[in-house]
Design an enzyme around this catalytic site. Structure first.
Site, PDB file in Angstrom:
ATOM      1  N   PRO A   2       0.831  -1.213   0.000  1.00  0.00           N
ATOM      2  CA  PRO A   2       0.000   0.000   0.000  1.00  0.00           C
ATOM      3  C   PRO A   2       0.867   1.265   0.000  1.00  0.00           C
ATOM      4  O   PRO A   2       1.819   1.355   0.758  1.00  0.00           O
ATOM      5  CB  PRO A   2      -0.789  -0.111   1.307  1.00  0.00           C
ATOM      6  CG  PRO A   2      -0.687  -1.537   1.711  1.00  0.00           C
ATOM      7  CD  PRO A   2       0.626  -2.038   1.187  1.00  0.00           C
ATOM      8  N   GLU A   3       0.525   2.200  -0.862  1.00  0.00           N
ATOM      9  CA  GLU A   3       1.256   3.469  -0.900  1.00  0.00           C
ATOM     10  C   GLU A   3       0.351   4.585  -0.366  1.00  0.00           C
ATOM     11  O   GLU A   3      -0.759   4.325   0.111  1.00  0.00           O
ATOM     12  CB  GLU A   3       1.765   3.724  -2.315  1.00  0.00           C
ATOM     13  CG  GLU A   3       2.648   2.556  -2.760  1.00  0.00           C
ATOM     14  CD  GLU A   3       3.459   2.780  -4.011  1.00  0.00           C
ATOM     15  OE1 GLU A   3       3.710   3.934  -4.383  1.00  0.00           O
ATOM     16  OE2 GLU A   3       3.870   1.771  -4.623  1.00  0.00           O
ATOM     17  N   LYS A  51       2.507   6.979   4.823  1.00  0.00           N
ATOM     18  CA  LYS A  51       1.960   5.625   4.850  1.00  0.00           C
ATOM     19  C   LYS A  51       1.549   5.198   6.258  1.00  0.00           C
ATOM     20  O   LYS A  51       1.308   4.013   6.505  1.00  0.00           O
ATOM     21  CB  LYS A  51       2.999   4.652   4.294  1.00  0.00           C
ATOM     22  CG  LYS A  51       3.364   4.937   2.841  1.00  0.00           C
ATOM     23  CD  LYS A  51       4.162   3.764   2.290  1.00  0.00           C
ATOM     24  CE  LYS A  51       5.253   4.218   1.375  1.00  0.00           C
ATOM     25  NZ  LYS A  51       6.138   3.109   0.990  1.00  0.00           N
TER      26      LYS A  51
END
Ligand SMILES: [Zn+2]
Length: 301
Positions: A2-3, A51
């Site tokens: 996930p970014e 993040k």
């Protein structure tokens, strides 16, 4: 992995479900937090910082406001379900790391990479090192540029992945931004032709994707055509037809994979043995040695 855009959407979803509500139950399946009980606390807000996810909880019973901090790392996620539903079949029960229950909604943290509980006043200990947050309310392009150029000999790909430079970029946006700018990820930051324009490009890419599921950098939503180079090693470049390649960027043991088109992205590039490479993910269906990143690749100038 996930970014920033995925984390931003996760925060928005958690905020919509939890903010303003009191926790009626709390189960933190994390060694250092096993005895923590947040029941009775009201959720003030859930926000993202790069993040990182920050769930801020009101003071309670004479105790100060707290922040539950989490990071999704490689495969973590938070999902929201109606309180009382069993979430059957959605995720493995053994992967559950946090359950926050309110009267209406329950948030479940699955395979989280980090979980911490700190006084809200000490949040900076966890996220104070981060560079400007690409999707934060106070996005500061000038400061991002200053941090990017601070180490002019550093490889662009490595600098982009350093969260102290820009918070929110992962390997997907690194590879796509370098492609769109027509520079190789091994370009020295100081040799980037138009660094301010490049920072603006990275910001635009994340911002354009934050409201949709899936990451698109080509403007083409068709399957397999959503992005130019990331995870497309061994496939023809969508622009010129040259085979997209992948090689490590950054210093061991923290090197990451950078996908690039040797023709569209002139400049320093890694040497490799030239053997065929497969798209990211296809290695799972092949013998282990078909790994996407060629071992022993070195950078030539
Ligand atoms: Zn190309």
């Amino acid at each position: 992995m996930p970014e920033g855009d995925v984390v931003w959407r996760t925060a928005r979803r958690l905020h919509a479900a939890l903010a303003g509500r009191e926790l009626t139950g709390c189960d933190l399946r994390w060694p250092s937090l096993a005895t923590a009980d947040l029941s009775g606390r009201r959720v003030l807000e859930v926000a993202s910082a790069g993040k990182h996810l920050l769930a801020r909880l009101a003071a309670h019973d004479g105790e100060p406001p707290l922040t539950l901090h989490s990071h999704l790392r490689m495969e973590g996620s938070w999902y929201v379900e109606r309180t009382g539903s069993d979430g059957r079949g959605r995720r493995s029960a053994s992967g559950v790391r946090a359950v926050l229950t309110t009267g209406a909604w329950t948030a479940v943290g699955h395979k989280l990479g980090m979980l911490d509980l700190v006084p809200t006043s000490a949040e900076a200990d966890l996220v104070g090192h981060l560079g400007p947050d690409l999707l934060g309310p106070g996005w500061d392009a000038d400061e991002a540029l200053r941090r990017l150029l601070a180490q002019p000999r550093r490889h662009l790909g490595e600098a982009l992945l350093d969260q102290r430079v820009l918070a929110g970029v992962g390997t997907f946006y690194m590879a796509e931004a370098c492609f769109l700018a027509g520079v190789s990820p091994w370009t020295a930051v100081g040799e980037l032709p138009a660094p301010a324009r490049f920072v603006a490009l990275v910001h635009r890419l994340l911002d354009a994707n934050k409201d949709r599921t899936g990451q698109v950098t080509t403007g083409d939503l068709r399957r397999g055509r959503e992005n130019f180079v990331h995870a497309r090693s061994g496939l023809p470049c969508l622009r010129c037809g040259t085979t997209v390649r992948v090689a490590p960027v950054g210093a061991p043991p923290q090197e990451r994979t950078a996908f690039y088109c040797p023709r569209c992205q002139p400049g320093p590039a890694p040497t490799d043995d030239g053997r065929p490479q497969a798209p990211l993910g296809s290695a799972r269906r092949r013998p282990a040695r078909a790994s996407a990143a060629p071992p022993g690749s070195r950078v030539r100038r």
